[in-house]
Each structure stands twice: as structure tokens, then as C-alpha cells.
Write an enzyme that holds these catalytic residues in place. Structure first.
Site, mmCIF file in Angstrom:
data_model
loop_
_atom_site.group_PDB
_atom_site.id
_atom_site.type_symbol
_atom_site.label_atom_id
_atom_site.label_comp_id
_atom_site.label_asym_id
_atom_site.label_seq_id
_atom_site.Cartn_x
_atom_site.Cartn_y
_atom_site.Cartn_z
ATOM 1 N N CYS A 43 -47.720 26.393 18.607
ATOM 2 C CA CYS A 43 -48.063 25.147 17.780
ATOM 3 C C CYS A 43 -47.656 25.411 16.448
ATOM 4 C CB CYS A 43 -49.644 24.597 17.871
ATOM 5 S SG CYS A 43 -50.147 24.879 19.571
ATOM 6 N N ARG A 68 -42.182 22.298 16.746
ATOM 7 C CA ARG A 68 -42.787 23.216 17.556
ATOM 8 C C ARG A 68 -43.709 22.942 18.568
ATOM 9 N NH1 ARG A 68 -42.466 28.393 14.612
ATOM 10 N NH2 ARG A 68 -44.018 29.124 15.842
ATOM 11 N N TRP A 115 -48.959 21.968 20.964
ATOM 12 C CA TRP A 115 -48.065 21.794 22.021
ATOM 13 C C TRP A 115 -49.007 22.593 23.231
ATOM 14 C CZ3 TRP A 115 -46.454 24.708 26.320
ATOM 15 C CH2 TRP A 115 -45.242 24.606 26.817
ATOM 16 N N ASN A 141 -53.152 28.937 16.665
ATOM 17 C CA ASN A 141 -51.775 29.295 17.432
ATOM 18 C C ASN A 141 -52.225 30.348 18.391
ATOM 19 O OD1 ASN A 141 -50.784 26.966 16.284
ATOM 20 N ND2 ASN A 141 -49.007 28.353 15.290
ATOM 21 N N GLY A 142 -51.921 30.452 19.792
ATOM 22 C CA GLY A 142 -51.989 31.544 20.520
ATOM 23 C C GLY A 142 -53.011 31.209 21.702
ATOM 24 N N GLU A 529 -24.719 26.097 30.316
ATOM 25 C CA GLU A 529 -25.271 25.568 29.071
ATOM 26 C C GLU A 529 -25.213 24.132 28.891
ATOM 27 O OE1 GLU A 529 -27.333 26.422 26.807
ATOM 28 O OE2 GLU A 529 -26.984 25.114 25.112
ATOM 29 N N LYS A 533 -28.269 21.640 28.467
ATOM 30 C CA LYS A 533 -28.234 20.684 27.410
ATOM 31 C C LYS A 533 -28.374 19.301 27.786
ATOM 32 C CE LYS A 533 -28.399 22.406 24.772
ATOM 33 N NZ LYS A 533 -29.106 23.698 24.136
ATOM 34 N N GLU A 536 -32.077 18.952 29.473
ATOM 35 C CA GLU A 536 -33.176 18.725 28.653
ATOM 36 C C GLU A 536 -33.457 17.699 27.645
ATOM 37 O OE1 GLU A 536 -33.491 22.347 26.123
ATOM 38 O OE2 GLU A 536 -31.414 22.291 25.420
ATOM 39 N N HIS A 552 -19.712 26.339 48.122
ATOM 40 C CA HIS A 552 -20.710 26.867 48.879
ATOM 41 C C HIS A 552 -21.982 26.392 48.950
ATOM 42 C CE1 HIS A 552 -18.146 30.216 49.889
ATOM 43 N NE2 HIS A 552 -17.728 30.382 48.509
ATOM 44 N N LYS A 651 -39.468 24.021 20.575
ATOM 45 C CA LYS A 651 -38.383 24.891 19.790
ATOM 46 C C LYS A 651 -38.762 26.392 20.141
ATOM 47 C CE LYS A 651 -34.460 25.262 17.621
ATOM 48 N NZ LYS A 651 -33.407 24.870 18.311
#
Ligand code: G6P
Length: 656
Positions: A43, A68, A115, A141-142, A529, A533, A536, A552, A651
Site C-alpha cells: 500500500c 501502489r 491493496w 504497509n506490510g 511481454e 501487456k 494485464e 505443439h 505497481k
């Protein structure tokens, strides 16, 4: 004497990539593994103390931190000797609306954007959380891993809880120690925080406020970043400099196990174990404008368009033209040490992991040094053999990703050199590495990484050049490589000019439910990538695959509804990739091709073509990736997605 304290010693350089071993290393390693995180580990925190009204500053700071985490937000201020708390599930806008409806004042406050990992985001679970007396509030946070045991003990003592969070347990614990202590002042609050945090197993960055101590904010960190911002007659405390850089560029990055008392006129750092605190004032290199959208509708688009500049920044001052090589002094390795490297392990997560895969191609091709790329989350729990000539690179935009940090620490614990390739100055990985290279890409705010990827690939190209020139690469080959690298920014500018055409292509394909992204060699990570992109930010299922491996399995997905994006520049393997493209066409698959300028033949085979200028094979990823960023961006915008804050993502992932 209780403890040694240092208050704001003279300005110094950021401590990034110092070669000195971190004296706290051992303690980190003794931290238990974090399991089943319960509350908001990724967060944002912003706190303010000074003379100005705190609320607008906190809300503005939270908006800058929203990338975040964005499940819920809240704040507490101290006004007229009382604590006032407002919190609400949803975005910072929802909190701002609540505050407009129920205004609060005060020129000291703490705030948080969350978050959540476990437990639904709700008003009750939002921070700040109060202690039993209601006189202390805490943002965190944590993860407090032993929160349940602590909570059970507190419940037995008569505490009752309003939320399911570990943070509320911490608030009650601080409150309990404060109530039991003799001192009802700042010293008492600091001692209570120290006593509570000593009981905690897990990680935290916290800010706490008490109505008994209207002149101080108490902060502490272990495993979650926290930075003090130094102003004139005012101070800030934040998990991220971007939240405060509009007000001050003088900051102190707190170390793990630091405890800080932040007042309007000064601040005081102590150690949790009452040892000597180390305080170093750093200057933030960028200003607030660097983290603004400017005229762009989204950060992601702005960051895509910044790439000609950010790649230049990543190269600036890093060529040794006399030796046709690269100059990367921050690696802290002598030529002999670099020559002795016989294996490289690169570890990273997400987009940074894709950059590492491109790096593997670059380093093996240019320098002929064997490389391995490991997901940091796997590496940290595997026990791969590493010998004394193996060099580890942790690659990370934020410098805070929990798994990447743990992988770095694991390598260091075994006594190996562990270097960082990192964007955020002063971040934990930057500070704990034995050396490394900054990306100099400026703040990346869009949750989907774009400019950091190309800056990482650029830095890896420089490392490949440096290692190559210490081995078999001739001066002529080195010069040619430099020349090609230097031409990349202009070539990207040319690709960006196709922006409108790519928007039109996006409109044709936006309703597809599945996408394949296919490439070979160093364009295989570009395919990965490109698929990442798209998924997401648009929530469309997409798979990246080596173009030849597609037959395959993924070829079963191919029909007229599943488009395939082929990354097929005119490189050494072009003809082979074209055969794979034919295989898709034969099954009525629609094809978007990323091809080299002047390749007219491909227009007859692909439904849509986006051209990139010619370069040498190893550097194509710097070009071919750009159209894929724009394609994902436009599809997501046209589908009405929240491009900069896609659902469920954050992020900076500071939980494993
Ligand atoms: C998150 C972000 C990604 C990023 C990854 C690794 O998942 O959403 O964009 O690539 O973390 O982050 P790092 O900061 O270590 O590069």
C-alpha cells in the site's frame, strides 16, 4: 544512555550500490518467511506535520501513490486536540468525496491507500486503525505474520476489534504499551511503538499519530519502504518519494529497524534495538513534473512516448569510446573480476523478467557468457548451485519487489556478488546490492511497465558490450554495436509516428477473446511481454510463445477469431518465422505482423503490418516491443479499461 541518535546530518549522495556490506543483512535473513498475508502489504503511506492544512496535502499525496494500491483509502488528522479519521473503500476519489461531505482539519495527519491480499476491501478494513483508547491511530504497509497470536492475547485482556486486519492488532498493541508506560508524551509513544514492534513477526512500514502528542508523527520500517521528506518548518513521511517530491526533494530513506519521530521542525531517528542510527540526506533527482501525466490521457501512453528519451538517459555517459566498450563504474567490479565471470544468473519478476530473458540473448550472443534467468519467486526457494565466478543480477523497476529482494539476499547470504539493475533511486534493492546500474528512466507510474522494460534491455545491452569487449568482441564490433544502440532512440521516434495507424489496428481486433503472440530468439521474450501487456490492461487472454513451438499446442487455438501477432523482423531467422506465419494462415488465423521497414512481401501474408526500422538482430527487441505496447494500450482504451490502474494489480509488489 538509551540510544545514540543522529538528527539530519549533512547532505550526502544517495547510498545506491555502495560496495559496503549491509550491516543489517543478518537480521533480514533471520526474518521468518511470510505466509498467508492478511492485510494490505503493498500500500501507500503519506503523513504530514507542519503549519499547512494536512488534508489537501495527504489527499494529493495519496493520489500520487494510488498506483501502489487502490482498494480503499483513509486518513487521520489531529485538530483541536482530537483525532479525526475518515476512510472509505474504493479509490482516493471516494475518500475525497467523503471528506467533502464530512470535513476535518488539522496540520498533522497520516494517510493510506490499500491493496488488499486477503479479506475483501471494506470501510472497516481500511486504514487508519485506532487503538483501544481511540487516542492513537496507525497506518501500515506490510504483514504482521503473528497477528493472530497477538490478537488472541489482547482479546483475553479485554480488547475488542472492529476489523479483520493485522494493522488494528498493531494499533492496539502500541496503545496497550503506551497505556502501561509511565510517560504520556512523545518519548512514551516512541517507547510504546518500539515495545510493540519488538513483538511483531513480519514486515511493516508504519506511521502513527496520538492525540496526547500533537507535535509528532511516529514512523518505523522493517521490510516496507519509508522515507522522511524534509521541508521548511514541515516534514513528510511516505512510502514513496513520488508522494512528496512536489514539496521537497530532500529526503532520508529510512533503514530497516529504524524508528523515527517526525516533528514540524526536525526529526529524530532511533534504532529498534537502541543501537546507532545512520541518517543520510539524499536529493531526489526528479521533480514532481516527472510523475505528472502532462497532456497525455494516461501515464502509460506518456511513458511509452518517453522511451526515445529514457533510452538515451540509460546510455548517457556509459560509453567508453576509446575502448569501444561500456563504462559501468557502479558495478564495482574490476576488469579482472569481470573477465573471471563465467556464468550470470538474472532474477526478476513480471516485465523485468522478460527484460532479463532479452538480456540472456544479448549477453550470450555478444559476450558468450552463459546466462540463466530465474523467476525471483522460484530462485529464492530453490537451491541452485552457484560458484564463485557466478554473478547475480536482480532486475527491478521499483527496487522493492519482495521476491526479487529475497532472491538478492539469498545470493548475498551465500557470499556471492549480487548486483542490481534498478530504476528507483534509494530503493531497498538499490541500497542492498553490492553494485549495479540505475535505469534513469524517471518515475514509472502506469502499473503496466513500458519504459522501464526498454531501459532495462538497454542497460543489459551495455553489460553485454562490456563483457564482450573483455572477451572476444573486436573493437570494430564494439563500435558498430555502440553505433546501433545510439540509433535506437530515433528509430523508436519513427515507430511512435505510427500511433494513429496502430489505434486503427487495435479497433479491428479489440473484440477478440484470445490472442497469440509469437516470436523467435530474442523476439520470443518480446512475444511474452506483448501478451502480458495485453492481458494485464485489457483482460483479454493472451499467450506468448516461441513461434515454432506454437505447433505443439497453441496452434489448437488458431481459428478466424483468434488473432496472432507475429514478431518477424528481417533477422537471421526471418524465413523460419515466416513458415510459422504460414502455418497460422493455413488455419484461417488472422495475423498482425511486426516487420522490418521495406519488407513488402509480408503485406501479402499478414492482415495488418506495423513496421519497425532495421537494426542488428540482438537489438530488435528495443524496437519490436514498442508497437505491442501501443497495441495493448489502444485495445484497453477502446474497451474502456482503467489502463493505468488495471484491476487486481499493483505497481510495486512487496509481498511474496
Ligand atoms: C508488478 C508490476 C509489473 C512489474 C513487476 C515487477 O507485477 O505490475 O509491471 O513488472 O511487478 O516489478 P519490478 O518493480 O521488480 O520491476
Amino acid at each position: 544512555m538509551r540510544q545514540k541518535v543522529v538528527i539530519g546530518i549533512s547532505p550526502g549522495k544517495p547510498t545506491f550500490f555502495c560496495s559496503a556490506p549491509c550491516f543489517l543483512q543478518l537480521k533480514f535473513l533471520l526474518l521468518p518467511v511470510i505466509k498467508n498475508p492478511y492485510d494490505s502489504p503493498m500500500c501507500g503511506i503519506v503523513a504530514y506535520i507542519g503549519k499547512r492544512p494536512a488534508v489537501p496535502l495527504l489527499v494529493e499525496g495519496l493520489r500520487r501513490l494510488e498506483y501502489r494500491g487502490y482498494d480503499s483509502a483513509g486518513l487521520s488528522t489531529l485538530g483541536n486536540g482530537r483525532l479525526h479519521t475518515r476512510k472509505r473503500v474504493g479509490r482516493v476519489d471516494a475518500l475525497a468525496t467523503l471528506i467533502r461531505e464530512q470535513p476535518i482539519d488539522g496540520s498533522i495527519g497520516i494517510s493510506h491507500t490499500r491493496w488488499a491480499t486477503h479479506g475483501a476491501p471494506s470501510d472497516a478494513n481500511s486504514h487508519p486503525h485506532a487503538d483501544a483508547s481511540g487516542k492513537i491511530t496507525v497506518v501500515h504497509n506490510g504483514v504482521i505474520e503473528n497477528y493472530q497470536a497477538l490478537k488472541d492475547a489482547l482479546v483475553k485482556e479485554g480488547h475488542s476489534f472492529a476489523s479483520d486486519t493485522d494493522t488494528e492488532v498493531l494499533a492496539h498493541l502500541i496503545g496497550k504499551h503506551y497505556a502501561e508506560g509511565k510517560l504520556k508524551d512523545e518519548r512514551g509513544l516512541l517507547d510504546a511503538a518500539r515495545a510493540a514492534l519488538r513483538q511483531v513477526v513480519g514486515t511493516y512500514g508504519i506511521a502513527a499519530l496520538s492525540s496526547d502528542c500533537p507535535g509528532v508523527i511516529v514512523g518505523a520500517r522493517r521490510g516496507s519502504p519509508l522515507v522522511v521528506g524534509i521541508g521548511q518548518g514541515e516534514h513528510f513521511l511516505s512510502s514513496d518519494v513520488n508522494a512528496i517530491v512536489a514539496h521537497t526533494r530532500d529526503v532520508v530513506y529510512l533503514n530497516d529497524y529504524d524508528l523515527v519521530a517526525v516533528r514540524a521542525d526536525d526529526f529524530r531517528v532511533e534504532r529498534l534495538d537502541e543501537g546507532e542510527a545512520r541518517v543520510e540526506i539524499s536529493k531526489v533527482a526528479h521533480d514532481a513534473g516527472a510523475a505528472e501525466k502532462g497532456d497525455f490521457p494516461h501515464y502509460m501512453l506518456k511513458e511509452i512516448f518517453e522511451q526515445p528519451q529514457t533510452i538515451q538517459n540509460a546510455m548517457r555517459g556509459r560509453f567508453n569510446r576509446n575502448e569501444s566498450s561500456a563504462a559501468l563504474g557502479g558495478l564495482n567490479l574490476t576488469s579482472t573480476e569481470l573477465r573471471n565471470v563465467d556464468r550470470i544468473i538474472m532474477t526478476a519478476c513480471g516485465t523485468s523478467w522478460h527484460a532479463a530473458l532479452v538480456g540472456e540473448y544479448l549477453i550470450e550472443e555478444i559476450a558468450r557468457v552463459p546466462c540463466e534467468v530465474e523467476y525471483a519467486s522460484e530462485f529464492r526457494y530453490r537451491n541452485p548451485p552457484i560458484d564463485k565466478n557466478t554473478l547475480l543480477f536482480a532486475i527491478t523497476q521499483s527496487g522493492e519487489t519482495a521476491d526479487t529482494l529475497a532472491a538478492l539476499r539469498e545470493a548475498k547470504r551465500k557470499g556471492h556478488k549480487a548486483l542490481g539493475i534498478c530504476n528507483v533511486v534509494g530503493s531497498t534493492i538499490a541500497r542492498e546490492s553490492d553494485g549495479g546500474v540505475y535505469l534513469h528512466a524517471g518515475p514509472e507510474v502506469g502499473v503496466a511497465s513500458t519504459k522501464a522494460f526498454t531501459a532495462q534491455v538497454t542497460v543489459l545491452a551495455l553489460i553485454a558490450l562490456l563483457l564482450g569487449r573483455l572477451r572476444h568482441l573486436s573493437a570494430m564490433q564494439g563500435s558498430r554495436f555502440i553505433q546501433e544502440l545510439e540509433s535506437i532512440p530515433d528509430k523508436i521516434t519513427r515507430i511512435l509516428k505510427q500511433h494513429d495507424a496502430i489505434r486503427e489496428i487495435a479497433a479491428k481486433y479489440k473484440d477478440a477473446r484470445d490472442f497469440l503472440f509469437l516470436g523467435r530468439q530474442c523476439n520470443y521474450p518480446v512475444a511474452l511481454e506483448g501478451a502480458l501487456k495485453l492481458k494485464e490492461i485489457s483482460y483479454i487472454h493472451a499467450e506468448g510463445y516461441p513461434a515454432a513451438e506454437m505447433k505443439h499446442g497453441p496452434i489448437a487455438l488458431v481459428d478466424e477469431k483468434t488473432p496472432s501477432v507475429f514478431i518477424c523482423p528481417q533477422d537471421a531467422i526471418y524465413e523460419k518465422t515466416m513458415s510459422n506465419l504460414e502455418e497460422v494462415r493455413a488455419r484461417k488465423g488472422r495475423v498482425i505482423a511486426i516487420a522490418t521497414e521495406g519488407d513488402t512481401a509480408i503485406s501479402r501474408k499478414a492482415d495488418d503490418v506495423i513496421h519497425v526500422p532495421k537494426t542488428i538482430d540482438a537489438l530488435y527487441p528495443l524496437l519490436t516491443n514498442i508497437p505491442l505496447q501501443l497495441l495493448a494500450y489502444h485495445i484497453a482504451v477502446q474497451l474502456g479499461r482503467d489502463v493505468d490502474k488495471p484491476r487486481n494489480l499493483a505497481k510495486s509488489v512487496t509481498v511474496e
